[in-house]
Design an enzyme around this catalytic site. Structure first.
Site, PDB file in Angstrom:
ATOM      1  N   TYR A 144       0.932  -1.292  -0.002  1.00 17.17           N
ATOM      2  CA  TYR A 144       0.206   0.076   0.096  1.00 17.17           C
ATOM      3  C   TYR A 144       0.878   1.191  -0.126  1.00 17.17           C
ATOM      4  O   TYR A 144       1.866   1.212   0.574  1.00 17.17           O
ATOM      5  CB  TYR A 144      -1.077   0.021   1.120  1.00 17.17           C
ATOM      6  CG  TYR A 144      -0.355  -0.044   2.740  1.00 17.17           C
ATOM      7  CD1 TYR A 144      -0.028  -1.295   3.014  1.00 17.17           C
ATOM      8  CD2 TYR A 144      -0.112   0.861   3.581  1.00 17.17           C
ATOM      9  CE1 TYR A 144       0.461  -1.685   4.160  1.00 17.17           C
ATOM     10  CE2 TYR A 144       0.276   0.796   4.587  1.00 17.17           C
ATOM     11  CZ  TYR A 144       0.610  -0.497   4.991  1.00 17.17           C
ATOM     12  OH  TYR A 144       1.063  -0.772   6.326  1.00 17.17           O
ATOM     13  N   ASP A 147       1.215   8.387   3.013  1.00 19.04           N
ATOM     14  CA  ASP A 147       1.605   9.621   3.111  1.00 19.04           C
ATOM     15  C   ASP A 147       1.806  10.002   4.586  1.00 19.04           C
ATOM     16  O   ASP A 147       1.244   9.249   5.637  1.00 19.04           O
ATOM     17  CB  ASP A 147       0.476  10.732   2.904  1.00 19.04           C
ATOM     18  CG  ASP A 147       0.285  10.962   1.402  1.00 19.04           C
ATOM     19  OD1 ASP A 147       1.614  10.715   0.439  1.00 19.04           O
ATOM     20  OD2 ASP A 147      -0.612  11.390   0.562  1.00 19.04           O
ATOM     21  N   SER A 222       1.553   6.635  13.090  1.00 14.01           N
ATOM     22  CA  SER A 222       0.392   6.015  12.248  1.00 14.01           C
ATOM     23  C   SER A 222      -0.853   6.731  12.497  1.00 14.01           C
ATOM     24  O   SER A 222      -1.510   7.236  11.848  1.00 14.01           O
ATOM     25  CB  SER A 222       0.430   4.502  12.056  1.00 14.01           C
ATOM     26  OG  SER A 222       1.520   4.162  11.625  1.00 14.01           O
TER      27      SER A 222
HETATM   28  C1  VOV Z   1       8.082  -5.305   9.848  1.00 20.09           C
HETATM   29  C2  VOV Z   1       7.953  -4.285  10.628  1.00 20.09           C
HETATM   30  C3  VOV Z   1       8.627  -2.975  10.860  1.00 20.09           C
HETATM   31  C4  VOV Z   1       9.784  -2.321  11.060  1.00 20.09           C
HETATM   32  C5  VOV Z   1      10.698  -3.312  11.951  1.00 20.09           C
HETATM   33  C6  VOV Z   1       9.914  -1.092  10.865  1.00 20.09           C
HETATM   34  C7  VOV Z   1      11.013  -0.276  11.184  1.00 20.09           C
HETATM   35  C8  VOV Z   1      11.043   1.172  10.627  1.00 20.09           C
HETATM   36  C9  VOV Z   1      12.417   1.968  10.995  1.00 20.09           C
HETATM   37  C10 VOV Z   1      13.409   1.531  11.960  1.00 20.09           C
HETATM   38  C11 VOV Z   1      12.119   3.114  10.453  1.00 20.09           C
HETATM   39  C12 VOV Z   1      13.124   4.469  10.431  1.00 20.09           C
HETATM   40  C13 VOV Z   1      14.467   4.149   9.777  1.00 20.09           C
HETATM   41  C14 VOV Z   1      14.560   3.542   8.317  1.00 20.09           C
HETATM   42  O1  VOV Z   1      14.689   2.478   7.997  1.00 20.09           O
HETATM   43  O2  VOV Z   1      14.014   4.651   7.203  1.00 20.09           O
HETATM   44  C15 VOV Z   1      11.147   3.021   9.492  1.00 20.09           C
HETATM   45  C16 VOV Z   1      10.769   3.696   8.561  1.00 20.09           C
HETATM   46  C17 VOV Z   1       9.345   3.949   8.011  1.00 20.09           C
HETATM   47  N1  VOV Z   1       8.645   2.804   8.238  1.00 20.09           N
HETATM   48 FE1  VOV Z   1       8.392   1.103   9.093  1.00 20.09          FE
HETATM   49  N2  VOV Z   1       8.751  -0.539  10.153  1.00 20.09           N
HETATM   50  C18 VOV Z   1       8.045  -1.795   9.880  1.00 20.09           C
HETATM   51  C19 VOV Z   1       6.770  -1.751   9.244  1.00 20.09           C
HETATM   52  C20 VOV Z   1       6.153  -0.763   8.874  1.00 20.09           C
HETATM   53  C21 VOV Z   1       4.950  -0.276   8.362  1.00 20.09           C
HETATM   54  C22 VOV Z   1       3.764  -1.575   8.373  1.00 20.09           C
HETATM   55  C23 VOV Z   1       4.749   0.656   7.826  1.00 20.09           C
HETATM   56  C24 VOV Z   1       3.288   1.245   7.385  1.00 20.09           C
HETATM   57  C25 VOV Z   1       2.588   2.134   8.411  1.00 20.09           C
HETATM   58  C26 VOV Z   1       1.489   1.875   8.967  1.00 20.09           C
HETATM   59  O3  VOV Z   1       0.949   2.258  10.163  1.00 20.09           O
HETATM   60  O4  VOV Z   1       0.853   1.107   8.200  1.00 20.09           O
HETATM   61  C27 VOV Z   1       5.863   1.328   7.920  1.00 20.09           C
HETATM   62  C28 VOV Z   1       5.907   2.821   7.270  1.00 20.09           C
HETATM   63  C29 VOV Z   1       7.367   3.275   7.254  1.00 20.09           C
HETATM   64  C30 VOV Z   1       7.734   4.592   6.705  1.00 20.09           C
HETATM   65  C31 VOV Z   1       6.697   4.991   6.019  1.00 20.09           C
HETATM   66  C32 VOV Z   1       8.933   4.928   7.108  1.00 20.09           C
HETATM   67  C33 VOV Z   1       9.626   6.109   6.743  1.00 20.09           C
HETATM   68  C34 VOV Z   1       9.224   7.303   7.408  1.00 20.09           C
HETATM   69  C35 VOV Z   1       9.959   8.579   7.226  1.00 20.09           C
HETATM   70  O5  VOV Z   1       9.438   9.619   7.413  1.00 20.09           O
HETATM   71  O6  VOV Z   1      10.993   8.476   6.732  1.00 20.09           O
HETATM   72  N3  VOV Z   1       6.687   0.570   8.459  1.00 20.09           N
HETATM   73  N4  VOV Z   1      10.371   1.766   9.725  1.00 20.09           N
END
Ligand code: VOV
Length: 248
Positions: A144, A147, A222
């Protein structure tokens, strides 16, 4: 002005969703269909050779529900290669029966919110593994676009670096609970497509997508700042399963 996060950018990514025009596909003779399948599989073989050389990666999933029937997720070092791949696919016989349903263009992205040390991150093996990933071969995928909200008091882009870092730390902790169950690939798409990020989740248990996404809804990042596009969920289509999938 708040400080922008620095991004590390890896391979370019195309999510290409197609519906299949089964009625038209059925009008071919079985020999014509077989030839079209062979031609398509030889294209996938080329993608596999690229993946074996670690110069890109791909995944093919059949999509559940009416939004699409099949998704090709392609990673390549340049955006030109993505274009070449979609054009090559479009020139195949099979493509005459693949109706565009949705597509998403982005680039594998890591941010520096939780980064540490002075080392050039592009030289760190773990960082390289995440920027240039060989896609997991899991049974299921969930994609998906999303933003971060920019409305009234809930404007992600007006928060300080420190506030965003704290929120991302909490996000990471929730995500870590799903280690071994769900693998995420975050691709950035500001300036490339209609949303700011693509979220692609891989798991052998589709229920874990629901559990993870639901739990994350309670994370402030989120709950307050997340805005989401359409969700696509699918099952892996291996090369072996292609003839059965396309058999009519
Ligand atoms: C499977 C699990 C999981 C894990 C461990 C995880 C971890 C992390 C870390 C440590 C970081 C920051 C450092 C990087 O690596 O960028 C991120 C970054 C990010 N994430 Fe994440 N995320 C996961 C999963 C995960 C999900 C399910 C979602 C969707 C959100 C949801 O509500 O549906 C998401 C989104 C994001 C996004 C959009 C970013 C970039 C944001 C920004 O502003 O730059 N993410 N994420």
């Amino acid at each position: 002005m708040s400080e922008a996060a620095q991004t590390l950018d890896g391979w370019y990514c195309l999510h290409d969703f197609r519906s299949i025009d089964w009625s038209a596909w059925k009008t071919l003779t079985s020999d014509e269909r077989e030839a079209a399948i062979r031609e398509f599989l030889s294209l996938v073989e080329k993608w596999q050779e690229t993946e074996d050389k670690k110069e890109g990666s791909h995944a093919i999933y059949t999509i559940v529900g009416q939004k699409a029937d099949i998704m090709f997720m392609i990673l390549r070092p340049t955006i030109e290669e993505l274009n070449e791949i979609e054009t090559a696919l479009n020139k195949t016989k099979l493509a005459e029966f693949l109706v565009p349903a949705y597509s998403y263009v982005s680039v594998v992205e890591l941010s520096n919110y939780l980064a540490s040390g002075d080392e050039d991150p592009y030289q760190i093996p773990e960082v390289r593994r995440r920027l240039y990933p060989i896609l997991p071969k899991t049974k299921h995928v969930c994609f998906y676009p999303m933003d971060k909200r920019r409305q009234g008091n809930d404007n992600w882009y007006m928060l300080s670096m420190e506030e965003r870092r704290n929120l991302m730390r909490a996000h990471g902790l929730t995500g870590r609970k799903y280690a071994g169950k769900v693998t995420q690939i975050i691709t950035g798409s500001v300036g490339l497509d209609d949303f700011e990020w693509g979220v692609t989740l891989f798991s052998d248990d589709a229920l874990q997508f629901k559990k993870l996404v639901y739990e994350m809804r309670f994370d402030e990042v989120s709950a307050r700042y997340g805005e989401f596009g359409s969700f696509f969920v699918g099952n892996r289509l291996t090369v072996e399963k292609v003839p059965v999938f396309l058999h009519v």
